[in-house]
Design a protein around this motif. Sequence first.
Motif, PDB file in Angstrom:
ATOM      1  N   ASP A  87       0.807  -1.075   0.010  1.00 39.04           N
ATOM      2  CA  ASP A  87       0.031  -0.048  -0.094  1.00 39.04           C
ATOM      3  C   ASP A  87       0.967   1.338  -0.037  1.00 39.04           C
ATOM      4  O   ASP A  87       0.804   2.162  -0.757  1.00 39.04           O
ATOM      5  CB  ASP A  87      -0.812   0.177   1.386  1.00 39.04           C
ATOM      6  CG  ASP A  87      -2.013  -0.925   1.216  1.00 39.04           C
ATOM      7  OD1 ASP A  87      -2.426  -1.373   0.196  1.00 39.04           O
ATOM      8  OD2 ASP A  87      -2.268  -1.330   2.348  1.00 39.04           O
ATOM      9  N   SER A  93       2.515   1.644  -3.269  1.00 40.36           N
ATOM     10  CA  SER A  93       1.709   2.069  -4.597  1.00 40.36           C
ATOM     11  C   SER A  93       1.060   3.502  -4.186  1.00 40.36           C
ATOM     12  O   SER A  93       1.173   4.434  -5.047  1.00 40.36           O
ATOM     13  CB  SER A  93       0.667   1.171  -4.815  1.00 40.36           C
ATOM     14  OG  SER A  93      -0.226   1.484  -3.888  1.00 40.36           O
ATOM     15  N   GLU A  94       1.154   3.808  -2.864  1.00 37.46           N
ATOM     16  CA  GLU A  94       0.344   5.373  -2.665  1.00 37.46           C
ATOM     17  C   GLU A  94       1.556   6.429  -2.748  1.00 37.46           C
ATOM     18  O   GLU A  94       1.275   7.365  -3.277  1.00 37.46           O
ATOM     19  CB  GLU A  94      -0.229   5.534  -1.388  1.00 37.46           C
ATOM     20  CG  GLU A  94      -1.429   4.521  -1.227  1.00 37.46           C
ATOM     21  CD  GLU A  94      -1.879   4.510   0.209  1.00 37.46           C
ATOM     22  OE1 GLU A  94      -1.318   5.124   1.339  1.00 37.46           O
ATOM     23  OE2 GLU A  94      -3.008   3.764   0.547  1.00 37.46           O
ATOM     24  N   PHE A 106       1.622   6.855  -6.683  1.00 33.80           N
ATOM     25  CA  PHE A 106       0.494   7.553  -7.370  1.00 33.80           C
ATOM     26  C   PHE A 106       0.283   8.682  -6.958  1.00 33.80           C
ATOM     27  O   PHE A 106      -0.363   9.615  -7.421  1.00 33.80           O
ATOM     28  CB  PHE A 106      -0.632   6.417  -7.562  1.00 33.80           C
ATOM     29  CG  PHE A 106      -1.657   6.483  -6.410  1.00 33.80           C
ATOM     30  CD1 PHE A 106      -2.485   7.448  -6.530  1.00 33.80           C
ATOM     31  CD2 PHE A 106      -1.959   5.382  -5.633  1.00 33.80           C
ATOM     32  CE1 PHE A 106      -3.534   7.558  -5.331  1.00 33.80           C
ATOM     33  CE2 PHE A 106      -2.778   5.434  -4.833  1.00 33.80           C
ATOM     34  CZ  PHE A 106      -3.633   6.464  -4.714  1.00 33.80           C
ATOM     35  N   THR A 107       0.502   9.170  -5.773  1.00 30.88           N
ATOM     36  CA  THR A 107       0.333  10.468  -5.086  1.00 30.88           C
ATOM     37  C   THR A 107       1.372  11.155  -5.749  1.00 30.88           C
ATOM     38  O   THR A 107       1.519  12.465  -6.161  1.00 30.88           O
ATOM     39  CB  THR A 107       0.135  10.494  -3.600  1.00 30.88           C
ATOM     40  OG1 THR A 107       1.180  10.066  -2.876  1.00 30.88           O
ATOM     41  CG2 THR A 107      -1.170   9.803  -3.253  1.00 30.88           C
TER      42      THR A 107
END
Lengths: 396, 603
Positions: free
Chosen positions: A325, A328-329, A332-333
């Motif tokens: 998590d 990927s966060e 993508f942020t």
Amino acid sequence: MMTTNRKLGLYIHIPFCLSKCLYCDFLSFSGFSDEDQSRYVQSLLMELDWYRDGREKAGGITIDILDYEVDSIFIGGGTPSLISAELIEKLLNKIHENFSVDQDCEITIEANPKTIDRHKLKAYREVGINRLSIGAQSLNPGLLDFIGRVHTPEEFLKNYEEARAAGFENINVDIMFGIPGQSLEIWSDTFQRVLDLAPQHISFYGLKIEEGTPFQLMKQNNELVELSDDLDRKMYALALSKLREPKLNGQCSNYDHYELSNAAETKFHCRHNLKYWSMDEYLGIGLGAHSYINQERFSVTRDIARYQKNNASHIDWRHTNSKEDEISEFIFTGMRKIEGISFQNYEARFGEPISRRYKNQVSKLLRGGLIELTGTGMKLTLLGIDLSNYVLSEFV
Amino acid sequence: MESNQKYMRNFSIIAHIDHGKSTLADRIIETTGLVSHREMKEQYLDNMDLERERGITIKLQTTRLSYKAKDGHDYTFNLIDTPGHVDFTYEVSRSLAACEGALLIVDATQGVEAQTLANVYLALDENLEIIPVINKIDLGSARPEEVKQEIEEIIGIDASEAPLISAKEGLNIEAVLEAIVEKIPAPKGDINGKLKALIFDAYYDNYRGVVIYTRIFNGHVAKGDIVLMMNTKKKYEVTEVGVYSPGPIPVDMLMAGDVGYICASIKQVADARVGDTITMAANPTEHALPGYKKVQPMVYCGIYPSEGEKYENVKDALEKLQVNDAAFHFEPETSTALGFGYRCGFLGLLHMEIIVERLEREFDLGIITTSPSVIYKVVLNDGSIQMIQNPSNLPPLTEIDHIEEPIVKANIMIPNDYVGSIMEICQERRGVMKHMEYITSTRVVLHYEMPLNEVIYDFFDALKSKTRGYGSLDYEFLHYEKSNLVKLDILLNRDLVDAFSMIVHESKAYSRGRFVCEKLKDIIPMHQFEVPIQASVGAKVIARETVRALRKDVLAKCYGGDITRKKKLLEKQKKGKKRMRQFGSVEVPQEAFTAVLKYDDNK
């Protein structure tokens, strides 16, 4: 007392609006009394106390606020400027009482034209608010009306001047493109007139028709036609090129396009929003507010009756991030920022090179011209910005 | 040794899908007191989830029941359930061969259907006593007298005493049980004679190996006996014999007249073929039971692991299924577009659908199936013959003298209102009508000769759609026939995707090509570039569509730190991508492979 340098952003949600805009799917309501407002703020104060006391909420979230120094406060909504300045003052006083607040803290309030005046703005300054974010959305009267805004362009311009006069030196203006019926000319005109005001910060969002909004219903009933993707992208490109145009005085513009939808003068990048895009910690207070602390994400209930019940659990969702998590966060942020992400940061944070998980994805996206290497990391290309969903979904 | 033959009844139930076979079986089991109502899952005999969902029986289940009849005696019933679909005719015939009688269930609101009729003929071939039973008489639209008359007219058996029942409501089940006792003959056979036992079904059990369902016609068999499979010539030592009631109950011995199971450490069902005769290795019977045939697949398709799925997982699953399904064949093949996979053979389209669904659900596999194909007989210029079941393997046209395709005899039963529209869809599918038969004043059977490749393409769906579900069909292989066939290829962004290739009749190439292009246009997502979709025969492009380029796919504003919402959106998009298959530069959703095969009412 132990001092640390852990920084914290505080988000305070005010869910009230004069009336709901037709495109809006944020958590807000209209039609409430002064009493409703103070009752709600009372609950906010109580929630702030809970964190001070480190008391177990029924949701089980405790954080030791002594570990943190608050360096950004964002009062968002809804329309926070709708409630009285006294209530805002109470909130800020409580925050100062309960938290250690940095000298240099960025304190933003969102305001909509027609809900502010000289007195309110002055009062904001006095309680320490140093950044104002005004929702202009458009300077075209017909479009404003069409999207359900209750103010005119003139009211925005008047409020803007009042804010300057009140001493605000860090102002953001929110505007939207991709509105059904909006032409490239109308958009160009709005953008130019906002630029001419020379705000420190401009947010330019593409309208998206969200589930459950009146706009979505209208779309279903063919009462509204979305702009073509081509026109939408032309509008975005136009904004970027205007940001780069020399200013009237012949000097180069000093706006940085620093996030997909945000541009600002160098020293005025929004510290609070950057926390969302950099995986920094923030605590959300109020109805439906989201938090990210200690690699855990949680949110407050969206049910106002439940929220205002004293001693009840406010947290109705929580999730401890796995390493996957977090990774990927982070991507993508982080990739929403124009500078992209740094591979070194990635490695420092996750103890492995980015190639371990994403070698194929990165090389595929590079080949497709959707991302580019920056020397220290990677970022979206212009094409990648247009197709950012596609790009970022590779990393979730 | 004492035989209980006199008080034994072996029977099957014949019914059309939805006419209530499984419900009646449930009621019979319940009434005879074997399983309590509380313990019963609905439709006891259908034990695969898939069957339960589709309301049809695929694999046979057999149950021994005990019934105290009005004459005061205790009877043993062996209820042998049969699969209910055209693909399993042979299995049905062997199950029927294990019985002395059959209940023919007819829906009081719908009357006799083609498929029922096909099975009734099978039962008559086996000289079974047929007891008609009229079901669903509780429904308002029931017309039992008409249906009785229909049975007499169409099948030519006396239906005057047919019990009128409602299996759902449990109405009049007793009458059915009494009819079984009175009308179905007791089994015969010398329990001390030479062993002669029919295999009518088999399944693989992890602990006991293959479990054979058998009917003993002569002699007896017990644990320790060395038995011989007369057709496969294989010998095994019996490790267990027993009966199902409803779970396996080992017994000392099975003897003439009995229906039960035999285990003999057999590794796969292909070694215990349905229809084969079991006898004693040391003292074999002279003649095997009649009716054995080796089942041959009629329909083939490619099964490939989808993106992210392991080839080995697919292989393991196919092996497991084959262990249990003698009619299912597979062998490795390679596709340029899909990589390594398997060419699989099935009895028919339903058999294929069942296997594919089981792979997806029971084995949780991600797979891609290619267009089903029949086996073409390709006669080359030099006179040699190649049997081709994968369109990609078709030799170059210059080497081919001619191609032959399998023709089937299709019997289509429909209400007479639909004759016009069904003749039309048959004609469109190159059917040749042999004759038309009015079996009652309102029901018609159309006898057609049709290419099998048309039947497997979308004929079932078309028939069901045009007759609002009232049409039914059975078919059997007739012969190979010379035909003007071509290979239709699909190109995505100018690259040929072999997995889409199909062999079609020349007259169909254009419309099929256009249909596939249109479907793919709808299903292939926009790319960063324009994607041309072309259908071609040889070098000639006969249809073309274009997926326009994607201009915008932008993440909207992140609201107040709510990352989760956006993440879900991206995850959904990624999931969509996972179902995609990369062909050259083009990403194609897996659904594309089935979508191009779906019957479309508007086409």
